[in-house]
Design an enzyme around this catalytic site. Structure first.
Site, mmCIF file in Angstrom:
data_model
loop_
_atom_site.group_PDB
_atom_site.id
_atom_site.type_symbol
_atom_site.label_atom_id
_atom_site.label_comp_id
_atom_site.label_asym_id
_atom_site.label_seq_id
_atom_site.Cartn_x
_atom_site.Cartn_y
_atom_site.Cartn_z
ATOM 1 N N CYS A 143 3.134 -5.028 6.700
ATOM 2 C CA CYS A 143 2.735 -4.582 5.367
ATOM 3 C C CYS A 143 3.923 -3.970 4.638
ATOM 4 O O CYS A 143 4.892 -3.521 5.243
ATOM 5 C CB CYS A 143 1.596 -3.574 5.459
ATOM 6 S SG CYS A 143 0.007 -4.311 5.904
ATOM 7 N N HIS A 152 0.833 -1.211 0.000
ATOM 8 C CA HIS A 152 0.000 0.000 0.000
ATOM 9 C C HIS A 152 0.859 1.249 0.000
ATOM 10 O O HIS A 152 2.093 1.200 0.089
ATOM 11 C CB HIS A 152 -0.959 -0.008 1.187
ATOM 12 C CG HIS A 152 -0.280 -0.018 2.532
ATOM 13 N ND1 HIS A 152 0.295 1.102 3.091
ATOM 14 C CD2 HIS A 152 -0.078 -1.030 3.430
ATOM 15 C CE1 HIS A 152 0.803 0.802 4.269
ATOM 16 N NE2 HIS A 152 0.600 -0.487 4.493
#
Length: 260
Positions: free
Chosen positions: A193, A177
């Site tokens: 992440c 992301h």
């Protein structure tokens, strides 16, 4: 009359002696005052002979980049990259904090990324299961257990930790992301992440589809140093999406450096 004249001579000599003695006593004060005025008003300032306590040494991985400038190895570029993975595959080199989008014929697009902090790195093979622009954020239960103050929901927008784009990896809690804090690129800061700048994640987002293979290498895997960089044309600026708060959900602004 002679007596008066003699007294006047003695007084005159005494007065002159008193004046002379007073002058001798005041001379150091006058000199010091004058010197102080010269230092304060006219004398040039002396350079500091000692380095600042805030001086830090650059890491070799910083490629001697000035403060606030992205090191060369973390800038998006087409590089020579020898891999057996098929074109269109994403390979994440955790230890070097770089992501490669394989082009084939020994080339790839390199992106700088932020990865999991100590104890939160991982490795394996996943596939992109979903893509989202300006995604909402639902912190997973494991993260809420570690950080109970987190919201249960945060609407997508400029203040959202997921940034401009998100690519979800299989059924896991991990995503590739964006981020609103580009200073974290190249660092071990997340809860697992993989983050890119908003400009870079928008570029990668435009190249991949649902089903794209993602290979995450271990942090201690042998490093491959990509060579022959060719700067990629910068992506268009990412227009921010205004944050929308749903009345039945909690939303708040959070630091983007440690919560995901």
């Amino acid at each position: 009359m002679a007596y008066i004249s003699e007294n006047r001579g003695q007084l005159s000599r005494a007065s002159r002696g008193l004046v002379f003695a007073t002058a001798l006593m005041l001379a150091p004060v006058l000199v010091a005052t004058q010197a102080s005025a010269q230092v304060l008003s006219y004398a040039p300032a002396m350079p500091n002979a000692f380095p600042s306590d805030s001086t830090t040494l650059a890491s070799p991985d910083d490629d001697a980049a000035p403060s606030g400038v992205t090191p060369e190895r973390l800038r998006r570029a087409v590089v020579a990259y020898d891999t057996h993975e098929a074109p269109g595959t994403i390979v994440i080199d955790t230890g070097r904090t770089t992501l490669y989008y394989v082009l084939g014929q020994g080339r790839a697009i390199r992106y700088g990324v932020g990865v999991g902090r100590e104890g939160f790195t991982w490795s394996g093979v996943q596939a992109i299961s979903r893509k989202a622009e300006w995604p909402d954020w639902h912190p997973p239960a494991e993260m809420i257990a570690r950080q109970p103050y987190l919201p249960r929901f945060m609407a997508g927008g400029p203040g959202n930790p997921l940034g401009a784009r998100a690519m979800y990896l299989g059924s896991s809690q991990y995503r590739i992301h964006g981020t609103n804090d580009p200073t974290t690129i190249g660092k071990f800061v997340s809860s697992g992440c993989i983050r890119l700048t908003n400009e870079d994640v928008a570029d990668l987002f435009s190249r991949v589809d649902v089903g794209t293979k993602v290979v995450v290498l271990p942090k201690n895997a042998p490093h491959f140093e990509a060579r022959g960089t060719i700067t990629v044309r910068p992506a268009a600026a990412v227009a921010p999406r205004p944050a929308v708060q749903r009345p039945d959900r909690q939303a708040m602004n959070l630091s983007t450096s440690t919560v995901y």
